[in-house]
Design an enzyme around this catalytic site. Sequence first.
Site, PDB file in Angstrom:
ATOM      1  N   GLU A 136      49.310  38.384  49.002  1.00 62.15           N
ATOM      2  CA  GLU A 136      47.950  37.860  48.959  1.00 62.15           C
ATOM      3  C   GLU A 136      47.855  36.692  49.942  1.00 62.15           C
ATOM      4  O   GLU A 136      48.745  35.853  49.974  1.00 62.15           O
ATOM      5  CB  GLU A 136      47.594  37.361  47.550  1.00 62.15           C
ATOM      6  CG  GLU A 136      46.116  37.043  47.446  1.00 62.15           C
ATOM      7  CD  GLU A 136      45.654  36.629  46.054  1.00 62.15           C
ATOM      8  OE1 GLU A 136      44.501  36.885  45.710  1.00 62.15           O
ATOM      9  OE2 GLU A 136      46.454  36.036  45.317  1.00 62.15           O
ATOM     10  N   ALA A 267      52.133  30.304  42.051  1.00 62.14           N
ATOM     11  CA  ALA A 267      52.581  31.572  41.488  1.00 62.14           C
ATOM     12  C   ALA A 267      51.701  32.678  42.055  1.00 62.14           C
ATOM     13  O   ALA A 267      50.666  32.413  42.663  1.00 62.14           O
ATOM     14  CB  ALA A 267      52.477  31.540  39.963  1.00 62.14           C
ATOM     15  N   MET A 268      52.125  33.934  41.846  1.00 65.49           N
ATOM     16  CA  MET A 268      51.358  35.076  42.352  1.00 65.49           C
ATOM     17  C   MET A 268      51.411  36.199  41.330  1.00 65.49           C
ATOM     18  O   MET A 268      52.474  36.596  40.886  1.00 65.49           O
ATOM     19  CB  MET A 268      51.963  35.538  43.694  1.00 65.49           C
ATOM     20  CG  MET A 268      51.325  36.790  44.255  1.00 65.49           C
ATOM     21  SD  MET A 268      49.562  36.535  44.597  1.00 65.49           S
ATOM     22  CE  MET A 268      48.941  38.190  44.325  1.00 65.49           C
ATOM     23  N   GLU A 269      50.212  36.731  41.013  1.00 63.59           N
ATOM     24  CA  GLU A 269      50.051  37.639  39.871  1.00 63.59           C
ATOM     25  C   GLU A 269      50.390  39.097  40.144  1.00 63.59           C
ATOM     26  O   GLU A 269      49.866  39.987  39.490  1.00 63.59           O
ATOM     27  CB  GLU A 269      48.594  37.564  39.395  1.00 63.59           C
ATOM     28  CG  GLU A 269      47.568  38.158  40.363  1.00 63.59           C
ATOM     29  CD  GLU A 269      46.944  37.181  41.335  1.00 63.59           C
ATOM     30  OE1 GLU A 269      45.877  37.479  41.889  1.00 63.59           O
ATOM     31  OE2 GLU A 269      47.521  36.093  41.536  1.00 63.59           O
ATOM     32  N   HIS A 302      47.572  31.735  33.329  1.00 64.91           N
ATOM     33  CA  HIS A 302      46.683  32.055  34.446  1.00 64.91           C
ATOM     34  C   HIS A 302      47.106  33.380  35.099  1.00 64.91           C
ATOM     35  O   HIS A 302      46.294  34.291  35.289  1.00 64.91           O
ATOM     36  CB  HIS A 302      46.737  30.906  35.469  1.00 64.91           C
ATOM     37  CG  HIS A 302      45.919  31.116  36.708  1.00 64.91           C
ATOM     38  ND1 HIS A 302      44.722  30.482  36.933  1.00 64.91           N
ATOM     39  CD2 HIS A 302      46.130  31.896  37.805  1.00 64.91           C
ATOM     40  CE1 HIS A 302      44.230  30.855  38.105  1.00 64.91           C
ATOM     41  NE2 HIS A 302      45.075  31.716  38.663  1.00 64.91           N
ATOM     42  N   GLU A 303      48.394  33.494  35.407  1.00 65.16           N
ATOM     43  CA  GLU A 303      48.855  34.703  36.112  1.00 65.16           C
ATOM     44  C   GLU A 303      48.727  35.949  35.239  1.00 65.16           C
ATOM     45  O   GLU A 303      48.423  37.037  35.727  1.00 65.16           O
ATOM     46  CB  GLU A 303      50.311  34.536  36.586  1.00 65.16           C
ATOM     47  CG  GLU A 303      50.554  33.345  37.505  1.00 65.16           C
ATOM     48  CD  GLU A 303      49.588  33.263  38.681  1.00 65.16           C
ATOM     49  OE1 GLU A 303      49.177  34.310  39.209  1.00 65.16           O
ATOM     50  OE2 GLU A 303      49.231  32.136  39.069  1.00 65.16           O
ATOM     51  N   GLU A 325      39.955  34.179  40.562  1.00 65.12           N
ATOM     52  CA  GLU A 325      40.570  32.870  40.316  1.00 65.12           C
ATOM     53  C   GLU A 325      39.815  32.012  39.311  1.00 65.12           C
ATOM     54  O   GLU A 325      40.414  31.346  38.475  1.00 65.12           O
ATOM     55  CB  GLU A 325      40.741  32.121  41.641  1.00 65.12           C
ATOM     56  CG  GLU A 325      41.653  32.834  42.637  1.00 65.12           C
ATOM     57  CD  GLU A 325      43.034  33.162  42.077  1.00 65.12           C
ATOM     58  OE1 GLU A 325      43.414  32.618  41.013  1.00 65.12           O
ATOM     59  OE2 GLU A 325      43.738  33.968  42.701  1.00 65.12           O
TER      60      GLU A 325
END
Length: 871
Positions: A136, A267-269, A302-303, A325
């Site tokens: 992303e 972080a990245m989901e 959140h993730e 987001e």
Amino acid sequence: MADSPAQFRGQARLPRFAAPLRYDLRLRPDLAACTFSGAAAVAVAVSAPTRFLVLNAAELDVGRASIRFQDLAPTDVTQFEEDEILVIGFDRELPIGEGVLAMDFTGTLNDQMRGFYRSKYVCNGESRNMAVTQFEAADARRCFPCWDEPAFKAKFKLTLEVPSDLVALSNMPVAKETVSGPIKTVFYEESPLMSTYLVAIVVGLFDYIESSTSEVRVYTQVGKTNQGKFALDVGVKSLDLYKDYFATPYPLPKLDMIAIPDFAAGAMENYGLVTYRETALLYDELLSSASNKQQVAITVAHELAHQWFGNLVTMEWWTHLWLNEGFASWVSYLAVDSLFPEWNNWTQFLDETTSGLRLDALAESHPIEVEINHASEIDAIFDSISYDKGASVIRMLQSYLGAERFQKALASYIKKYAYSNAKTEDLWAVLEEESGEPVKDLMTTWTKQQGYPVIYAKLNGHDLELEQAQFLSDGSSGTGTWIVPITFCCGSYDAQKKFLLKEKTDKMHIKEFTASQSSDGDKNIWIKLNIDQTGFYRVKYDDELAAGLVNAIKAKKLSLMDKIGIVEDSYALSVARKQTLTSLLRLLNAYHDESDYTVLSHVTSVCLSISKISVDATPDLNNDIKQLLINLLLPAAIKLGWDPKDGESHLDVMLRSLLLIALVRLGHNETINEGVRRFHIFFEDRKTSLLPPDTRKAAYLAVMRTVSTSNRSGYDALLKIYRETAEPQEKSRVLGSLSSSPDKDIVLEALNFMFTDEVRNQDSYYILGGISLEGREVAWTWLKTNWDHVLKTWRSSSLISDFINSIVSPFTSEEKAAEVSEFFACRIKPSFLRALKQSLERVRISARWIESIRSEPSLGEAVQELLQGAA
């Protein structure tokens, strides 16, 4: 019909005449040579006449001879690096329907923390590389040629060839594995429909812990699994909560969360394989602070929210990034509040609202829905507007519609758009249908235009008169008008009213509303607009209403959220020259016996901003103003002391750290001396109970206030701690302190330390964020001297923007703004243009605020009077 590859250049998006259905990918990373090779077979649906296929590729070497579409070899293969596209031309029109596009390619495992990259780690004393992906927003194209836009959803079937001793993870579970000597081939199950930016691969040496159902795992570096327990617990509980909230099961068979040593974001989901910075996933009871614990909980929640909002239902284009987001931010607070009610999380949510309001008061802000015309523009909108303003307007809408109706509508939206893409208006349509309220009209004013209003409130007899105008920190009034959900209460929270302000002005008759409240005389009547700060706007009260609220604060009549709202609005109005610094200081004085963390975190932030501006605005008064602010915070700090107490609350632990850091920054000698004393004991004995993780940052900053070129032992001691600890959270505490010395040469040394291989590129912002006011000039000179090196080393938009924001924003003169503009005039790049414009605007806002402060006739008297009152 298309006749030349060049016609596809300069387009915001790929043409729609062909779309991928399924990717079969085989990748072989070489961790020693830092390269990779791959092969792709993509099932493509051709839906309109064309003799070209156009997809994304960047920094890849595509084997021209290997390219086939069915049995057709291309006659023309052109890669446009600037557009990041690969145009494959054939000598005839492609048949309408499905065909397979096959090709081989090679690439580099880069060190830029994007695409397919390498991250360094140490295992058994030996330095090694792991291979990691971060796709992303638009970097899957750096790993394999693909239709790299969110709306081109497809299924993915991955195969990895990796060293036999390593763990290889991807989005889906392993279907089978074959070993051939030193190399194993890992075949993964096919994924459901998903966007390219969510594909993920991690290859390295890891341990893991798993949940009892073994659906959820946390992977850490070898020997660190005990630090993954807290995140695992939050992860399992969040998944359960979201399954219920969205009324939709978790879509995949497994969920892995993994800590990566080099990671640009927090972080990245990625679907089924969420990657994190180590500080955002790992928590150690003995080594981490209470704020670290909270950060881990919020980040995990959140993730995991993204697994529904973002991954299952994906924004149609980056214009709608906020749908991902804003929602994940908002719902993460919902989850954490449910798991840890004692953290008072919704009150802490006002931190998000505040940062959204501050950024959106700049003329150089942008609407929540922002046009994106080139891939290079996407990264710059991963900012406080998409996240914090996005989350705040969702909270405003939920508050307006009611929690139950809102939840029901969200569940309908998820069901309707599962495995596909949605735009902002699709969400409004579902919410409108479910609630019967004019959601689209109301919310369009908040998402399609930038900024927000300030509501001027005035009491005229028995009428409350309201007027809205766009609020801008430079003091001007913008042209925007909003449909504003107004809430207010009068004298008590029992008497509340709400309505929509649709015009520029309106008035409410409040005689019967106040009558019930005025039995003890009018002096105790107070009116508070925007109850609990659910609305994304500011309020400017007339003098009578403002005085009533100061009395209400002193009489402890207001909620925590409202106390925060009043101080934040008052500070913003002072910066914008809509009220005086004198009146802001008088208001702050009403908080002198406040003891709640959530309120004091906003009060201290305002105090530190006042202290900084007064250095430049009123140097003669600066010491007195600092003393005034110290007097305000000292009682709560003395009550808490330096040492933790048995059974104290999580928020008190956070408050101790907050206040001690603030007192050090304000130059309170006793706090600095005590910090230095405890630091020396800690330096000799790292296991001492005198300096637990929560108070360490305050002590480190205290030490750095005493460091100079001729007395540098404290700096060297902190470097020694940095080099000896393996804990990322401890490393970040040290880095965030090194540049805070008043000595310019020490600041310069700290900045140069960033260039050594001892500091990971991802951690530069800790040093940048800590630069002392005295170090401003030297930091700016350093940035100019090293600009080319910085630009080459920190390529991602967020990291390069940190350099500009941190070094430019603290200046406060028009001359300096002009100098900065001149330096960057011939060096502009799209990745940091927005950050530069916003930083320059902040400098000019400070310059105007200073002018205004200097013209306040009674500021000096008021400071003396307030100092005497506290004596």
